[in-house]
Scaffold this motif. Structure first.
Motif, PDB file in Angstrom:
ATOM      1  N   SER A  34     -49.990  25.619 107.567  1.00 54.12           N
ATOM      2  CA  SER A  34     -51.049  26.538 107.154  1.00 54.12           C
ATOM      3  C   SER A  34     -51.190  27.624 108.207  1.00 54.12           C
ATOM      4  O   SER A  34     -50.605  27.538 109.298  1.00 54.12           O
ATOM      5  CB  SER A  34     -52.383  25.806 106.996  1.00 54.12           C
ATOM      6  OG  SER A  34     -52.880  25.407 108.269  1.00 54.12           O
ATOM      7  N   TRP A  35     -52.006  28.638 107.911  1.00 57.96           N
ATOM      8  CA  TRP A  35     -52.205  29.722 108.866  1.00 57.96           C
ATOM      9  C   TRP A  35     -52.901  29.229 110.124  1.00 57.96           C
ATOM     10  O   TRP A  35     -52.714  29.780 111.212  1.00 57.96           O
ATOM     11  CB  TRP A  35     -52.991  30.869 108.226  1.00 57.96           C
ATOM     12  CG  TRP A  35     -54.406  30.535 107.839  1.00 57.96           C
ATOM     13  CD1 TRP A  35     -54.846  30.052 106.650  1.00 57.96           C
ATOM     14  CD2 TRP A  35     -55.570  30.682 108.671  1.00 57.96           C
ATOM     15  NE1 TRP A  35     -56.220  29.872 106.676  1.00 57.96           N
ATOM     16  CE2 TRP A  35     -56.676  30.251 107.909  1.00 57.96           C
ATOM     17  CE3 TRP A  35     -55.775  31.117 109.981  1.00 57.96           C
ATOM     18  CZ2 TRP A  35     -57.971  30.245 108.404  1.00 57.96           C
ATOM     19  CZ3 TRP A  35     -57.068  31.119 110.481  1.00 57.96           C
ATOM     20  CH2 TRP A  35     -58.152  30.692 109.694  1.00 57.96           C
ATOM     21  N   ARG A  36     -53.696  28.149 110.006  1.00 51.83           N
ATOM     22  CA  ARG A  36     -54.378  27.598 111.180  1.00 51.83           C
ATOM     23  C   ARG A  36     -53.397  26.983 112.159  1.00 51.83           C
ATOM     24  O   ARG A  36     -53.631  26.982 113.373  1.00 51.83           O
ATOM     25  CB  ARG A  36     -55.396  26.547 110.742  1.00 51.83           C
ATOM     26  CG  ARG A  36     -56.578  27.091 109.962  1.00 51.83           C
ATOM     27  CD  ARG A  36     -57.567  26.000 109.630  1.00 51.83           C
ATOM     28  NE  ARG A  36     -58.701  26.499 108.878  1.00 51.83           N
ATOM     29  CZ  ARG A  36     -58.717  26.611 107.557  1.00 51.83           C
ATOM     30  NH1 ARG A  36     -57.650  26.260 106.849  1.00 51.83           N
ATOM     31  NH2 ARG A  36     -59.786  27.088 106.942  1.00 51.83           N
ATOM     32  N   GLY A  66     -45.348  30.188 104.377  1.00 48.52           N
ATOM     33  CA  GLY A  66     -45.162  29.399 103.170  1.00 48.52           C
ATOM     34  C   GLY A  66     -43.795  29.608 102.558  1.00 48.52           C
ATOM     35  O   GLY A  66     -42.862  30.101 103.194  1.00 48.52           O
ATOM     36  N   TYR A 111     -47.163  34.095 111.119  1.00 44.72           N
ATOM     37  CA  TYR A 111     -46.954  32.707 110.686  1.00 44.72           C
ATOM     38  C   TYR A 111     -45.871  32.027 111.531  1.00 44.72           C
ATOM     39  O   TYR A 111     -44.983  31.363 111.007  1.00 44.72           O
ATOM     40  CB  TYR A 111     -46.585  32.647 109.216  1.00 44.72           C
ATOM     41  CG  TYR A 111     -47.743  32.805 108.272  1.00 44.72           C
ATOM     42  CD1 TYR A 111     -48.534  31.723 107.906  1.00 44.72           C
ATOM     43  CD2 TYR A 111     -48.072  34.050 107.744  1.00 44.72           C
ATOM     44  CE1 TYR A 111     -49.597  31.868 107.046  1.00 44.72           C
ATOM     45  CE2 TYR A 111     -49.143  34.215 106.877  1.00 44.72           C
ATOM     46  CZ  TYR A 111     -49.901  33.116 106.534  1.00 44.72           C
ATOM     47  OH  TYR A 111     -50.974  33.260 105.673  1.00 44.72           O
TER      48      TYR A 111
END
Length: 247
Positions: A34-36, A66, A111
């Protein structure tokens, strides 16, 4: 019927098969969930802003997150006026304000993917170009909230492509994997750019072609780009981007 079958076979071999292989190889790699979890820190590929007193303009691009990362990149613009103590970064994003200023480090990873420089101007050439770049950013017709569509555009790459076309001094086009770069933000389906020596045609970003000194020969289908650039020794393969094979 034979013509239709030949066309479909060509689309399969030229566009869909390479794109499918790119997705497969991407899935075999390791990517943040995920972006986190992603790394957005500086990749240290442009000089520190305080290290040089000269002006600079950069266009950077990196694979996105992704599954999209198998086929597409995200691009952005970086400016540093002469004597400035820091860079200014401009991104078109699909969340919050569509054109974000200084939301990330100038050469920040996207990312977790390391960016690369697509175009670069320094010194007096950059000083002359910066006002034109700012004017192109201000004139982008999809800059308001909601002016973003991931496919076929207008998206982040449509924004940067608009600036590159408005400022031919930058002397570049976005990489083949920058999906959305061929969306006609000005509404014109056919464009002849005499200064850049380019002919471009786009069916609203779904299909098109480009031929000229900067693009070589490109065919576009559903955001995928296949082509050849004999001037720079590049083969353009859907999903994989530009591969150096002639030089």
């Amino acid at each position: 019927m034979i013509l239709l079958r030949t066309l479909l076979l060509g689309i399969l071999l030229v566009f869909l098969l390479p794109a499918g292989l790119s997705v497969l190889f991407w899935e075999l790699g390791e990517h943040p969930g995920s972006w986190r979890e992603a790394d957005w820190s500086s990749a240290a590929i442009v000089p520190a802003a305080t290290a040089e007193d000269t002006a600079a303009v950069y266009v950077l691009a990196a694979r996105t997150g992704g599954l999209k990362g198998a086929l597409s990149e995200h691009s952005w613009i970086v400016l540093k006026p002469r004597g400035a103590a820091r860079y200014e970064r401009f991104d078109k994003v699909g969340w919050g304000s569509p054109i974000r200023r200084n939301g990330y480090a100038a050469d920040g990873r996207w990312y977790s993917n390391t960016p690369r420089v697509v175009a670069r101007l320094e010194g007096e050439a950059a000083e002359r170009a910066i006002p034109k770049v700012r004017a192109a950013i201000e004139s982008y017709p999809f800059a308001t909230r909601g002016g973003y569509r991931i496919f076929p555009g207008p998206n982040s790459n449509s924004f940067v492509a608009h600036v590159l076309r408005a400022v031919p001094d930058l002397g570049a086009v976005l990489p083949p994997a920058a999906v959305g770069r061929d969306f006609p933000v000005d509404g014109r389906l056919v464009t002849l750019d005499a200064e850049a020596r380019e002919l471009r045609a786009s069916l609203f970003g779904y299909a098109g072609l480009a031929i000229g000194a900067r693009s070589g020969l490109e065919l576009q289908f559903l955001g995928l780009v296949a082509g050849i650039d004999p001037f720079r020794g590049l083969l353009k393969v859907p999903g994989f981007g530009s591969l150096s094979v002639f030089g």
